[in-house]
Design an enzyme around this catalytic site. Structure first.
Site, PDB file in Angstrom:
ATOM      1  CE  LYS A  42     -19.628 -14.381   6.741  1.00  0.00           C
ATOM      2  NZ  LYS A  42     -19.954 -13.129   7.479  1.00  0.00           N
ATOM      3  NE  ARG A  57      -4.258  -1.751   1.902  1.00  0.00           N
ATOM      4  CZ  ARG A  57      -5.149  -2.144   2.801  1.00  0.00           C
ATOM      5  NH1 ARG A  57      -4.990  -2.250   4.005  1.00  0.00           N
ATOM      6  NH2 ARG A  57      -6.113  -2.794   2.281  1.00  0.00           N
ATOM      7  N   GLY A 102      -9.461  -8.340  -0.773  1.00  0.00           N
ATOM      8  CA  GLY A 102      -7.977  -8.191  -0.111  1.00  0.00           C
ATOM      9  C   GLY A 102      -7.498  -9.741  -0.105  1.00  0.00           C
ATOM     10  N   GLY A 140     -13.206  -3.931   0.462  1.00  0.00           N
ATOM     11  CA  GLY A 140     -14.420  -3.254   0.680  1.00  0.00           C
ATOM     12  C   GLY A 140     -14.877  -2.092  -0.343  1.00  0.00           C
TER      13      GLY A 140
HETATM   14  P1  ADP Z   1     -11.625 -11.349  -0.943  1.00  0.00           P
HETATM   15  O1  ADP Z   1     -11.125 -10.927   0.564  1.00  0.00           O
HETATM   16  O2  ADP Z   1     -10.910 -11.690  -1.858  1.00  0.00           O
HETATM   17  O3  ADP Z   1     -12.826 -10.569  -1.310  1.00  0.00           O
HETATM   18  P2  ADP Z   1     -13.483 -12.971   0.943  1.00  0.00           P
HETATM   19  O4  ADP Z   1     -13.102 -12.349   1.930  1.00  0.00           O
HETATM   20  O5  ADP Z   1     -14.744 -13.124   0.301  1.00  0.00           O
HETATM   21  O6  ADP Z   1     -12.300 -12.860  -0.432  1.00  0.00           O
HETATM   22  O7  ADP Z   1     -13.249 -14.488   1.261  1.00  0.00           O
HETATM   23  C1  ADP Z   1     -11.890 -14.938   1.492  1.00  0.00           C
HETATM   24  C2  ADP Z   1     -12.011 -16.309   2.406  1.00  0.00           C
HETATM   25  O8  ADP Z   1     -13.185 -17.214   1.772  1.00  0.00           O
HETATM   26  C3  ADP Z   1     -10.655 -16.980   2.540  1.00  0.00           C
HETATM   27  O9  ADP Z   1     -10.150 -16.924   3.717  1.00  0.00           O
HETATM   28  C4  ADP Z   1     -11.007 -18.539   2.300  1.00  0.00           C
HETATM   29  O10 ADP Z   1     -10.401 -19.377   3.030  1.00  0.00           O
HETATM   30  C5  ADP Z   1     -12.553 -18.428   2.312  1.00  0.00           C
HETATM   31  N1  ADP Z   1     -13.056 -19.815   1.396  1.00  0.00           N
HETATM   32  C6  ADP Z   1     -12.977 -19.676   0.142  1.00  0.00           C
HETATM   33  N2  ADP Z   1     -13.606 -20.887  -0.361  1.00  0.00           N
HETATM   34  C7  ADP Z   1     -13.929 -21.572   1.053  1.00  0.00           C
HETATM   35  C8  ADP Z   1     -14.625 -22.804   1.255  1.00  0.00           C
HETATM   36  N3  ADP Z   1     -15.049 -23.425   0.367  1.00  0.00           N
HETATM   37  N4  ADP Z   1     -15.184 -23.137   2.362  1.00  0.00           N
HETATM   38  C9  ADP Z   1     -14.886 -22.108   3.393  1.00  0.00           C
HETATM   39  N5  ADP Z   1     -14.261 -20.987   3.317  1.00  0.00           N
HETATM   40  C10 ADP Z   1     -13.684 -20.843   1.953  1.00  0.00           C
HETATM   41 MG    MG Z   2     -11.525 -10.868   2.395  1.00  0.00          MG
END
Ligand code: ADP
Ligand code: MG
Length: 408
Positions: free
Chosen positions: A206, A40, A359, A382
């Protein structure tokens, strides 16, 4: 973009002026107060370099962590200032105050091309309340305002929105920095005018956090590839058994509606890597999505899915990726995420535009050493999601309009 940016300002407008820059130096620190990832900080160097070249005096504001309005020594910005001094070839000083007499005096003592880093904005409880008195006090620190903190632009705080409004209110400029501009350009073009085929890849933990993004993107994309835990919620909506997989029960009905309305655009995994424990060394199996065993969990997309997704990405001219395909933090479950990352890198090389937001996705790409092979890796988690949902970011809305100036 309909906002003024640093590039609209001439060197004459910057020379000798105090440029108050909101950056996102919310960097991770270890127990010895060392910066463990300076991405960053590096991301702001183009803006800082441009200001220095024009002869401006540079004053930086940022938050770090969640000190909740109190002075928390472990969340000081001093280590970030030290790191900046190591990688930016100009004098960098730090003052342990955010606003007030000492901070203000330091801005006047600063020479041209020098940098002053002020203390964590969130040590002041008024920051997150967008308190007008704090915004006024911040406005005393500069002659113009530059927002380069895309990652904080979805918050209406004193340092991201209030101070810009005060500055504009008395005829001073509030403009986007070069990083902010780049983020808005890449994400904006993906939303408004993408080259087709346009493929979005969405994963992560999620569905609830990303449902608005799915809905906003569906009309724009040619294919929406789903992975991560959110696939499980869709599996459940299809009536499949998901064992002990992470599922958002209260979103199953929503997933069912999306399946109906999206038609063929929405592509789900056909197989999964399953495990009984989400930890390194766990036994794994690869199964079709209809065959997830009762006491196992789907923790990654399977190889057949990886191949399907690779082929879809190979045809794309624009790819937007948010959210890992599996629990990539565990070595046994990284393959799906790695496959998508490599497919994007190859797509970039043959001329497609590839954008990574989120992230954890950005961290996964960095770990694989592939960041440089993406067209753009967003620094805002976010903020990028809210932007992709089509929401107005307060930190952007508060900036000076471009039209008025460019026409004048
Ligand atoms: P980003 O930060 O890229 O937006 P998210 O925060 O939405 O991504 O999701 C990241 C998390 O999702 C990771 O910690 C990962 O372990 C979890 N994850 C991905 N696939 C699964 C799964 N099948 N079951 C449980 N957790 C998962
Ligand atoms: Mg995340």
């Amino acid at each position: 973009m309909n906002k003024l940016t640093l590039r609209d300002l001439s060197a004459d407008e910057l020379r000798g002026r105090r440029a108050l820059v909101r950056v996102d130096y919310n960097v991770p620190l270890d127990e010895r107060q060392q910066v463990t990832d300076d991405t960053r900080i590096r991301a702001t160097l183009p803006t800082l370099e441009r200001l220095a070249e024009a002869g401006a005096r540079i004053i930086l504001l940022s938050h770090l962590g969640r000190p909740k309005g109190k002075r928390v020594p472990e969340m000081s910005l001093r280590p970030a200032a030290q790191r900046l001094a190591e990688i930016f070839d100009r004098k960098v000083v730090f003052v342990g105050e955010t606003v007030g007499e000492q901070a203000e005096a330091a801005t006047h003592d600063l020479g041209a091309r020098e940098v002053l880093v002020l203390e964590n904005t969130r040590f002041d409880a008024r920051e997150e309340k967008n308190d007008p008195a704090l915004s006024q006090a911040m406005a005393l620190l500069g002659d113009l305002y530059i927002n380069d903190a895309f990652g904080a632009a979805h918050r209406a705080h004193a340092s991201t929105a209030g101070v810009a409004e005060v500055m504009r209110g008395d005829g001073r400029l509030a403009v986007a920095g070069l990083l902010m501009e780049r983020e808005l350009e890449y994400l904006g073009r993906a939303l408004d005018d993408p080259r087709h085929p346009f493929v979005a890849v969405l994963g992560g933990a999620k569905i609830s956090g990303k449902i608005d993004v799915i809905q906003a993107l569906l009309p724009q994309v040619d294919h929406l590839l789903i992975g991560g835990a959110m696939a499980n919620t869709f599996f459940r909506a299809m009536g499949l058994d998901t064992g002990r997989s992470l599922v958002e029960e209260e979103r199953v009905e929503l997933a069912r509606q999306l399946l109906e309305s999206a038609g063929e655009k929405l592509v789900l995994p056909v197989d999964a890597v399953v495990a009984q424990r989400v930890e390194a060394g766990a036994d794994t199996r690869t199964v079709d999505r209809e065959q997830i065993p009762g006491d196992w969990m789907a923790v990654d997309v399977g190889p057949r899915t990886g191949e399907v997704y690779r082929r879809v990405i190979a045809e794309a001219e624009t790819v937007l990726w948010n959210g890992p395909m599996g629990v990539f933090e565990v070595p046994e479950f990284t393959r799906g995420t790695e496959g998508v990352a490599r497919a994007l890198a190859e797509a970039t090389e043959r001329g497609a535009t590839t954008i990574v937001g989120g992230g954890d996705s950005a961290a996964a790409v960095a770990e694989l050493g592939l960041s440089e092979r993406m067209s753009h890796v967003s620094t805002g988690g976010g903020a990028s999601l809210e932007f992709l949902e089509g929401r107005t970011l307060p930190g952007v809305a508060a900036l000076s309009d471009g039209d008025a100036r460019r026409e004048a």
